[in-house]
Design a protein around this motif. Sequence first.
Motif, PDB file in Angstrom:
ATOM      1  N   ASN A   1      36.784  32.142  24.397  1.00  0.00           N
ATOM      2  CA  ASN A   1      37.159  33.549  24.475  1.00  0.00           C
ATOM      3  C   ASN A   1      37.899  33.916  25.746  1.00  0.00           C
ATOM      4  O   ASN A   1      37.814  33.231  26.764  1.00  0.00           O
ATOM      5  N   VAL A   2      38.598  35.039  25.685  1.00  0.00           N
ATOM      6  CA  VAL A   2      39.012  35.756  26.891  1.00  0.00           C
ATOM      7  C   VAL A   2      37.800  36.583  27.321  1.00  0.00           C
ATOM      8  O   VAL A   2      37.089  37.141  26.483  1.00  0.00           O
ATOM      9  N   ASN A   3      37.560  36.660  28.639  1.00  0.00           N
ATOM     10  CA  ASN A   3      36.334  37.280  29.131  1.00  0.00           C
ATOM     11  C   ASN A   3      36.634  38.267  30.238  1.00  0.00           C
ATOM     12  O   ASN A   3      37.405  37.975  31.157  1.00  0.00           O
ATOM     13  N   VAL A   4      36.014  39.443  30.142  1.00  0.00           N
ATOM     14  CA  VAL A   4      36.069  40.405  31.232  1.00  0.00           C
ATOM     15  C   VAL A   4      34.629  40.693  31.642  1.00  0.00           C
ATOM     16  O   VAL A   4      33.779  41.009  30.805  1.00  0.00           O
ATOM     17  N   LEU A   5      34.356  40.518  32.914  1.00  0.00           N
ATOM     18  CA  LEU A   5      32.998  40.617  33.446  1.00  0.00           C
ATOM     19  C   LEU A   5      32.903  41.785  34.406  1.00  0.00           C
ATOM     20  O   LEU A   5      33.730  41.932  35.309  1.00  0.00           O
ATOM     21  N   LYS A   6      31.875  42.608  34.227  1.00  0.00           N
ATOM     22  CA  LYS A   6      31.586  43.693  35.165  1.00  0.00           C
ATOM     23  C   LYS A   6      30.363  43.314  35.993  1.00  0.00           C
ATOM     24  O   LYS A   6      29.295  43.020  35.458  1.00  0.00           O
ATOM     25  N   THR A   7      30.524  43.306  37.302  1.00  0.00           N
ATOM     26  CA  THR A   7      29.381  43.132  38.191  1.00  0.00           C
ATOM     27  C   THR A   7      29.057  44.474  38.844  1.00  0.00           C
ATOM     28  O   THR A   7      29.889  45.383  38.899  1.00  0.00           O
ATOM     29  N   SER A   8      27.849  44.585  39.332  1.00  0.00           N
ATOM     30  CA  SER A   8      27.387  45.833  39.930  1.00  0.00           C
ATOM     31  C   SER A   8      28.177  46.157  41.194  1.00  0.00           C
ATOM     32  O   SER A   8      28.624  45.256  41.920  1.00  0.00           O
ATOM     33  N   GLY A   9      28.311  47.446  41.448  1.00  0.00           N
ATOM     34  CA  GLY A   9      29.011  47.869  42.662  1.00  0.00           C
ATOM     35  C   GLY A   9      28.294  47.436  43.924  1.00  0.00           C
ATOM     36  O   GLY A   9      28.902  47.374  44.997  1.00  0.00           O
ATOM     37  N   ALA A  10      27.004  47.107  43.819  1.00  0.00           N
ATOM     38  CA  ALA A  10      26.238  46.670  44.991  1.00  0.00           C
ATOM     39  C   ALA A  10      26.206  45.156  45.134  1.00  0.00           C
ATOM     40  O   ALA A  10      25.672  44.636  46.112  1.00  0.00           O
ATOM     41  N   ASP A  11      26.779  44.427  44.157  1.00  0.00           N
ATOM     42  CA  ASP A  11      26.744  42.964  44.203  1.00  0.00           C
ATOM     43  C   ASP A  11      27.714  42.420  45.239  1.00  0.00           C
ATOM     44  O   ASP A  11      28.699  43.064  45.615  1.00  0.00           O
ATOM     45  N   THR A  12      27.430  41.178  45.659  1.00  0.00           N
ATOM     46  CA  THR A  12      28.407  40.457  46.473  1.00  0.00           C
ATOM     47  C   THR A  12      29.547  40.001  45.577  1.00  0.00           C
ATOM     48  O   THR A  12      29.538  40.219  44.363  1.00  0.00           O
ATOM     49  N   LEU A  13      30.524  39.339  46.171  1.00  0.00           N
ATOM     50  CA  LEU A  13      31.664  38.832  45.400  1.00  0.00           C
ATOM     51  C   LEU A  13      31.466  37.388  44.967  1.00  0.00           C
ATOM     52  O   LEU A  13      32.440  36.658  44.741  1.00  0.00           O
ATOM     53  N   LEU A  14      30.202  36.956  44.817  1.00  0.00           N
ATOM     54  CA  LEU A  14      29.942  35.569  44.433  1.00  0.00           C
ATOM     55  C   LEU A  14      30.567  35.245  43.075  1.00  0.00           C
ATOM     56  O   LEU A  14      31.221  34.212  42.916  1.00  0.00           O
ATOM     57  N   ALA A  15      30.370  36.107  42.083  1.00  0.00           N
ATOM     58  CA  ALA A  15      30.906  35.824  40.749  1.00  0.00           C
ATOM     59  C   ALA A  15      32.418  35.705  40.779  1.00  0.00           C
ATOM     60  O   ALA A  15      33.003  34.789  40.180  1.00  0.00           O
ATOM     61  N   GLN A  16      33.077  36.616  41.495  1.00  0.00           N
ATOM     62  CA  GLN A  16      34.536  36.589  41.556  1.00  0.00           C
ATOM     63  C   GLN A  16      35.045  35.280  42.160  1.00  0.00           C
ATOM     64  O   GLN A  16      35.953  34.629  41.626  1.00  0.00           O
ATOM     65  N   HIS A  17      34.440  34.896  43.270  1.00  0.00           N
ATOM     66  CA  HIS A  17      34.946  33.722  43.979  1.00  0.00           C
ATOM     67  C   HIS A  17      34.516  32.423  43.305  1.00  0.00           C
ATOM     68  O   HIS A  17      35.282  31.440  43.299  1.00  0.00           O
ATOM     69  N   LEU A  18      33.332  32.401  42.728  1.00  0.00           N
ATOM     70  CA  LEU A  18      32.914  31.203  42.009  1.00  0.00           C
ATOM     71  C   LEU A  18      33.822  30.956  40.802  1.00  0.00           C
ATOM     72  O   LEU A  18      34.257  29.824  40.552  1.00  0.00           O
ATOM     73  N   LEU A  19      34.131  32.006  40.065  1.00  0.00           N
ATOM     74  CA  LEU A  19      34.997  31.844  38.891  1.00  0.00           C
ATOM     75  C   LEU A  19      36.446  31.571  39.288  1.00  0.00           C
ATOM     76  O   LEU A  19      37.165  30.878  38.561  1.00  0.00           O
ATOM     77  N   ALA A  20      36.863  32.070  40.431  1.00  0.00           N
ATOM     78  CA  ALA A  20      38.191  31.708  40.934  1.00  0.00           C
ATOM     79  C   ALA A  20      38.246  30.220  41.282  1.00  0.00           C
ATOM     80  O   ALA A  20      39.252  29.544  41.024  1.00  0.00           O
ATOM     81  N   GLU A  21      37.154  29.709  41.863  1.00  0.00           N
ATOM     82  CA  GLU A  21      37.092  28.275  42.170  1.00  0.00           C
ATOM     83  C   GLU A  21      37.096  27.463  40.874  1.00  0.00           C
ATOM     84  O   GLU A  21      37.701  26.387  40.809  1.00  0.00           O
ATOM     85  N   LEU A  22      36.431  27.959  39.844  1.00  0.00           N
ATOM     86  CA  LEU A  22      36.448  27.274  38.555  1.00  0.00           C
ATOM     87  C   LEU A  22      37.866  27.212  38.004  1.00  0.00           C
ATOM     88  O   LEU A  22      38.327  26.151  37.554  1.00  0.00           O
ATOM     89  N   ALA A  23      38.568  28.334  38.033  1.00  0.00           N
ATOM     90  CA  ALA A  23      39.938  28.362  37.528  1.00  0.00           C
ATOM     91  C   ALA A  23      40.838  27.411  38.320  1.00  0.00           C
ATOM     92  O   ALA A  23      41.754  26.804  37.756  1.00  0.00           O
ATOM     93  N   ALA A  24      40.565  27.261  39.619  1.00  0.00           N
ATOM     94  CA  ALA A  24      41.380  26.379  40.453  1.00  0.00           C
ATOM     95  C   ALA A  24      41.209  24.912  40.075  1.00  0.00           C
ATOM     96  O   ALA A  24      42.064  24.083  40.402  1.00  0.00           O
ATOM     97  N   GLN A  25      40.103  24.566  39.387  1.00  0.00           N
ATOM     98  CA  GLN A  25      39.885  23.187  38.969  1.00  0.00           C
ATOM     99  C   GLN A  25      40.684  22.833  37.719  1.00  0.00           C
ATOM    100  O   GLN A  25      40.694  21.684  37.300  1.00  0.00           O
ATOM    101  N   ASP A  26      41.346  23.809  37.113  1.00  0.00           N
ATOM    102  CA  ASP A  26      42.086  23.599  35.870  1.00  0.00           C
ATOM    103  C   ASP A  26      43.581  23.631  36.140  1.00  0.00           C
ATOM    104  O   ASP A  26      44.157  24.706  36.355  1.00  0.00           O
ATOM    105  N   PRO A  27      44.246  22.482  36.125  1.00  0.00           N
ATOM    106  CA  PRO A  27      45.693  22.476  36.425  1.00  0.00           C
ATOM    107  C   PRO A  27      46.536  23.131  35.347  1.00  0.00           C
ATOM    108  O   PRO A  27      47.696  23.468  35.594  1.00  0.00           O
ATOM    109  N   THR A  28      45.990  23.330  34.144  1.00  0.00           N
ATOM    110  CA  THR A  28      46.783  23.927  33.069  1.00  0.00           C
ATOM    111  C   THR A  28      46.913  25.436  33.196  1.00  0.00           C
ATOM    112  O   THR A  28      47.806  26.038  32.594  1.00  0.00           O
ATOM    113  N   GLY A  29      46.010  26.095  33.946  1.00  0.00           N
ATOM    114  CA  GLY A  29      46.038  27.541  34.069  1.00  0.00           C
ATOM    115  C   GLY A  29      45.412  28.270  32.895  1.00  0.00           C
ATOM    116  O   GLY A  29      45.359  29.508  32.881  1.00  0.00           O
TER     117      GLY A  29
END
Length: 866
Positions: A156-184
């Motif tokens: 699927n295409v995925n859109v994730l909402k995190t809480s306004g009080a959360d850290t940016l762990l989800a954003q950066h972890l998933l960005a690191e995941l995307a960086a492991q994929d050379p196809t984009g």
Amino acid sequence: MTDTTTHHYWQGAFIGDDEAADRLAALPAAVEAALAEPLDTETVLAACDALAEALRDPGHPLRERLAPHLPAVGGADGPAAEELFAELAAFLGRGSLTRKLHRELGGTAPQRLTRPDAKETVYEAWAPVGLVAHIAPGNAATVAPLSLIEGLLAGNVNVLKTSGADTLLAQHLLAELAAQDPTGALAERIIVLRFPSSRQDWLRLMCAPADAIAVWGGEAAVEGVAAHVPAGCRLVEWGHKISFAYLTRDGWADEETLTALARDICLFEQQACSSPQVVYLDTEDAGELHACAERLAAALAARPAPAGTELDPAEYAELTTTEHLARLEEHLGFTRVLAAPDGTWRVIADTRPALTASPLHRTVWVKPLPRKNLIATLRPMRRYLQTAGIAGSRTDTAELSALVLAAGATRVTPVGAMTAGYSGEPHDGVYALQRYSRRVAVQADRRFAATACLDDLARPVAFPAPAGPLLDKAAVQDLNRGVDRGDAELYFRSGGSTGTPALSLFTYEDYDTQMHAAARGLLAAGYDPARDRTANLFYCGGMYGGFISFFSILERLGGVQMPMAAGPDHRATAEMIIAYEVDTLFGMPSYLWQLLHEASDLLRPYGGIRKIYYGGEHFTEEQRRTLTETYGIEVIRSITYGSTDLGPLGYQCTHSTGSVHHLHADLHTLEIVETDADRPVAPGETGRLVFTTRARRGQHLDRYVIGDLGRALPGRCPCGSHAPRFELLGRLGEVMRVATYFLNHRRFVAIAQERLHYSGEIQTFLTSGPVREVLTLRMERTDSLDPVAARDAFLAAYPEVRSAVAEQLLDFTVEPVHGAALDRTPTRGVSGVASCGRGPGRRCRVRTRRRFPRRRLRPPPRSAAA
């Protein structure tokens, strides 16, 4: 990146609020563009596994990049941070995700349209629902990114909402995941937004185009999202649940059980849905209730004190209110409160069995509930029930499991393991990947009888280009020694025809994946499981896995088979073929040739054999003509091309001839490199076949030089498949270099068949003579073999040999010999593999292999072949 003004991650880039608002308005168009290209599950698995490896490495810079975004859990180097990294790595590892895919969607390529019943031209697959919106909770750091990764596994295409009080762990972890994929491809399917639930305009824009919405949280969270769920959208609730322990008399009398129960209560401070909030006893006796409560209180008192995390005012108010009300009810005889002097734990014994939620933080209810009343008491709360931890005898456990599941619980564990899980476990009674997927089907007509996978007609499979050094057999055997015991469930020993016998290791999941792939290859080759009646005549026992493998393949196809195995009594085998009305033979060419000729007086009048699928060697053109004209064989095709190490590599379709095969592109990537360097050959040129396998959990066999030569065939096959085609051109040792010329033993064999109508055996010897090199072809002596005429035929048909002789670089002769004089190896059937040795006194020869005595193998009468 730590700039708080860019705390949204959108398809590969960090953006701020203004740009996020603009992109949200155009979200439907972004989703449609991303869904235009299907997502291969292997792309997700490879990226997740690479991320898991980085998370496990204490010195990896990725951990440093994530450290500023970890929750405040004692520092980036503290034990809590290590636990969080370990939890993420355990989920993301290839082994865990492949088990999850197998359990939930049936395999590691669930998106491919294949035939669930090979006898029907009906194709089914798990397709993504489209856009999944994930509303994550604010109290579990790993839930948000892992929920989105489940959406990716389903394509699927995925859109994730995190809480306004959360850290940016989800954003950066998933960005690191995307960086492991050379196809984009992964980046196109990942959108992570951070905003409070009060921002209803953003929530509405996020949910409006969604095909499924996953909500993590309690009833209030679900109600807040439900208003934005569009018609036809699937609402997936991962709500708050209540778990409980149930103890029989044997259970509560056991100190170890109470100690384990205390551990379940204290682990995660009851913040997990699977943490026990209530302890039920199989009794109606108040005295037993109070005695058990006291012993449980002692077990809690023995546990280490909780970390000094401050409770927020609402949590503290709920705790104190619950305790004070329970103390007031002590005067009515309903309750008894046992609490730590410092307020770190509470045991509340209550004589009323109704399920009561705990205020958590090591606060647990102890209540009586005889099993006869269990369903009536718990069923009204069934939508909230999750885990039941049961302590009792084996019989009690079986009986009580049935009762609590009937009451509404979705999970039963031993006491002490309530918060533990296993890879692929269903969550809250369902499989997440199925909730994020649709089961789709395509009905086709008989034109598709030989099409095993509909996707092969639509698009090629594309994996990232392999990287790393080339591996030979010795290197692969070294890798085998490092395979974890848990990933070495099935051992196959190679035949040793090209070297020392070696072991190949598989998990059963890997084996199953490969057998399904080989089964699809057989369908493509024209095998019809609805009509064909098959004798499996591969060798059984010893070093051979062929018989076992093709038994498994036919089992998956649902084909009719007689697993006879190859044996020396050809007449007995022929009698069984006739008695069982067999029309299709599986086996080695040498054995099948012997069988047909030794029992020709039975099999020729029978005339019922229509198809032969062979492996390990090739029938010559002369032999094929004999099989067709003498025995009425209609189909003669390779059953598969593969190796013990890698499994099935290629298959023939109904348009394949000779040694041309399609690549099993959903399992492997193929490169063709030069014979003396790690460089790709020019298009259409011959080189070494190098395979990288993609569908293995236990081993990573990257860039394995299998020892075969071949060339890629251009263009799309007439069968319509996009799977690449290649032509096998022999083993690496069959190629000899004379000056600037490369000579191939198989070319000599082909010329002998075509020009001389020769069906015997040939050995090729290359030696160093006193003036120039000497190439000698040794051929079986027959009345019709004229060595001079044979030499002229080879020179006329093989320009490279003719040029080498003309340039006085080579002496070339044909030598007739008796068959017994040919060199032979002690194992396997007849086939030729060249072994090159250069220098004075050394020779390049074809080692001819034979299982049965020479007298058993004889060519058909010349009159039969005419």
